[in-house]
Design a protein around this motif. Structure first.
Motif, short mmCIF file in Angstrom:
data_model
loop_
_atom_site.label_atom_id
_atom_site.label_comp_id
_atom_site.label_asym_id
_atom_site.label_seq_id
_atom_site.Cartn_x
_atom_site.Cartn_y
_atom_site.Cartn_z
N GLN A 1 -16.65 -21.74 -18.45
CA GLN A 1 -17.60 -21.26 -17.44
C GLN A 1 -18.43 -22.38 -16.82
OE1 GLN A 1 -18.58 -17.63 -16.55
NE2 GLN A 1 -16.38 -17.87 -16.88
N ASN A 2 -18.28 -23.58 -17.31
CA ASN A 2 -19.16 -24.67 -16.90
C ASN A 2 -19.04 -25.04 -15.43
OD1 ASN A 2 -19.64 -28.01 -16.95
ND2 ASN A 2 -21.14 -26.76 -18.02
N TYR A 3 -17.89 -24.77 -14.82
CA TYR A 3 -17.72 -25.12 -13.41
C TYR A 3 -18.74 -24.40 -12.53
CZ TYR A 3 -15.52 -20.59 -12.39
OH TYR A 3 -15.28 -19.25 -12.22
N LEU A 4 -19.18 -23.22 -12.94
CA LEU A 4 -20.16 -22.48 -12.16
C LEU A 4 -21.51 -23.19 -12.13
CD1 LEU A 4 -19.22 -18.95 -13.49
CD2 LEU A 4 -18.90 -19.75 -11.14
N VAL A 5 -21.87 -23.79 -13.24
CA VAL A 5 -23.12 -24.55 -13.30
C VAL A 5 -22.99 -25.83 -12.48
CG1 VAL A 5 -24.75 -25.73 -14.82
CG2 VAL A 5 -23.70 -23.57 -15.53
N ARG A 6 -21.85 -26.49 -12.59
CA ARG A 6 -21.64 -27.71 -11.79
C ARG A 6 -21.67 -27.38 -10.30
NH1 ARG A 6 -17.37 -28.35 -15.50
NH2 ARG A 6 -15.79 -28.41 -13.85
N ASN A 7 -21.11 -26.25 -9.91
CA ASN A 7 -21.16 -25.85 -8.50
C ASN A 7 -22.60 -25.74 -8.01
OD1 ASN A 7 -18.37 -25.65 -8.31
ND2 ASN A 7 -18.31 -23.42 -8.46
N MET B 1 -26.38 -26.25 -20.41
CA MET B 1 -26.96 -27.37 -19.69
C MET B 1 -26.75 -28.69 -20.43
SD MET B 1 -28.01 -26.99 -16.68
CE MET B 1 -28.65 -28.67 -16.63
N GLY B 2 -26.90 -28.67 -21.76
CA GLY B 2 -26.66 -29.88 -22.53
C GLY B 2 -25.23 -30.36 -22.38
N TYR B 3 -24.29 -29.43 -22.43
CA TYR B 3 -22.87 -29.74 -22.25
C TYR B 3 -22.63 -30.32 -20.86
CZ TYR B 3 -17.80 -28.88 -21.98
OH TYR B 3 -16.44 -29.01 -21.81
N THR B 4 -23.22 -29.71 -19.86
CA THR B 4 -23.03 -30.16 -18.47
C THR B 4 -23.46 -31.61 -18.29
OG1 THR B 4 -23.44 -27.91 -17.66
CG2 THR B 4 -23.60 -29.69 -16.06
N LEU B 5 -24.64 -31.95 -18.78
CA LEU B 5 -25.15 -33.30 -18.58
C LEU B 5 -24.40 -34.32 -19.43
CD1 LEU B 5 -28.98 -32.63 -18.32
CD2 LEU B 5 -27.36 -33.13 -16.49
N ALA B 6 -24.09 -33.97 -20.67
CA ALA B 6 -23.39 -34.91 -21.54
C ALA B 6 -21.98 -35.19 -21.05
CB ALA B 6 -23.35 -34.38 -22.97
N MET B 7 -21.29 -34.15 -20.58
CA MET B 7 -19.88 -34.28 -20.21
C MET B 7 -19.67 -34.70 -18.75
SD MET B 7 -18.61 -33.63 -23.14
CE MET B 7 -16.85 -33.49 -22.82
N TYR B 8 -20.58 -34.30 -17.87
CA TYR B 8 -20.37 -34.52 -16.44
C TYR B 8 -21.53 -35.23 -15.73
CZ TYR B 8 -16.60 -31.17 -17.17
OH TYR B 8 -15.48 -30.53 -17.64
#
Length: 295
Positions: free
Chosen positions: A75-81, A105-112
């Protein structure tokens, strides 16, 4: 005389361009939901998860909806969008997240957060995707800070023990050892996570160690580091180590993750985990902070 007019026109054109650039700079408040979802993905005006959309919740508030059911990675692509839409170019974002939204959010920042992002026009289509503005790319996103209500980035013993439906892919992500091993929780790209930890637990949440808000324990909502959970409490409790405010190591020596600071500890045991469809529980404290400081 003619040359002077040309210079005047040129100066006026440059001034207009500068003013236009300034006008385009906008701050946004992005709200990232947790388990259960509720809002329509890609619809940044749908605050079903939180409460009435008319409620003040920070400057130019946007709901970053994901399904709250499937794996964080899926589901992370939705947050990145959403971050690409509102947090690139001259625009900046304040982020608020609840429960599993912390893990997201932690995953988003750490990974992308170190990846190249297209600078967009901040005008989403029906799927929540914004088009390129023509201004090129940048590394990561423009984020001022992240407020976390009842954060679940450290997992929950309710997931460990099957108290939540085991058929949900997200529940497997929320097991304490899984959540803590999913990414480097200290790698926030130097964005501060301000933690709001509730402690209005009940008898059925006795499986949660130390103080809890009925769904997550202080080890998670307080951003405590380590490969598994541990028991942390308020200073008035004698039988477990204190969760400290700010960035200081907790009683007993267990540190918090990097760039994590406890802004609120529920010493009066007054706040639980749930929004109740009306911005309630620990979320009410984060909403107040967003209203007063996200401008």
């Amino acid at each position: 005389m003619k040359q002077a007019r040309i210079w005047m026109w040129a100066f006026a054109a440059l001034a207009a361009m500068a003013l236009a650039g300034t006008a385009l700079a906008t701050n946004y408040s992005l709200w990232v939901n947790g388990r259960g979802g509720g809002g329509v993905a890609g619809n940044y005006a749908d605050f079903t998860y939180w409460g009435p959309s008319s409620t003040a919740a920070g400057v130019n508030k946007k709901a970053v909806n994901w399904d709250g059911y499937n794996h964080i990675s899926d589901q992370n692509y939705l947050v990145r969008n959403a971050l690409d839409c509102y947090c690139t170019g001259s625009n900046w974002c304040y982020i608020a997240a609840h429960s599993a939204g912390d893990l997201m959010m932690g995953y988003t920042l750490a990974m992308y957060g170190g990846s190249s992002r297209t600078i967009t026009n901040a005008t989403p289509n029906s799927s929540g995707v914004c088009s390129a503005s023509g201004a090129g790319t940048q590394i990561g996103w423009n984020i001022k800070w992240v407020d976390i209500a009842a954060g679940a980035a450290g997992g929950s013993e309710l997931a460990d023990l099957g108290d939540w439906a085991l058929s949900e892919p997200l529940v497997s992500d929320l097991k304490t050892t899984t959540a803590r091993a999913m990414y480097d929780h200290s790698n926030t790209r130097a964005k501060w996570f301000y933690m709001y930890a509730g402690a209005s637990g009940t008898i059925y949440s006795a499986v949660l160690p130390g103080q809890d808000d009925e769904a997550v324990a202080y080890h998670s909502s307080g951003g405590v580091s380590g490969s598994s959970g541990a028991s942390f409490c308020n200073p008035s409790d004698w039988f477990c180590n204190d969760l400290t405010l700010g960035t200081a190591a907790n009683e007993g020596g267990r540190a918090k993750w990097g760039y994590h600071s406890v802004k609120f500890r529920d010493d009066n045991e007054a706040y639980n985990h749930y929004t109740n469809g009306n911005w309630a529980g620990v979320v009410s404290l984060v909403r107040s902070d967003m209203v007063n400081n996200a401008r």
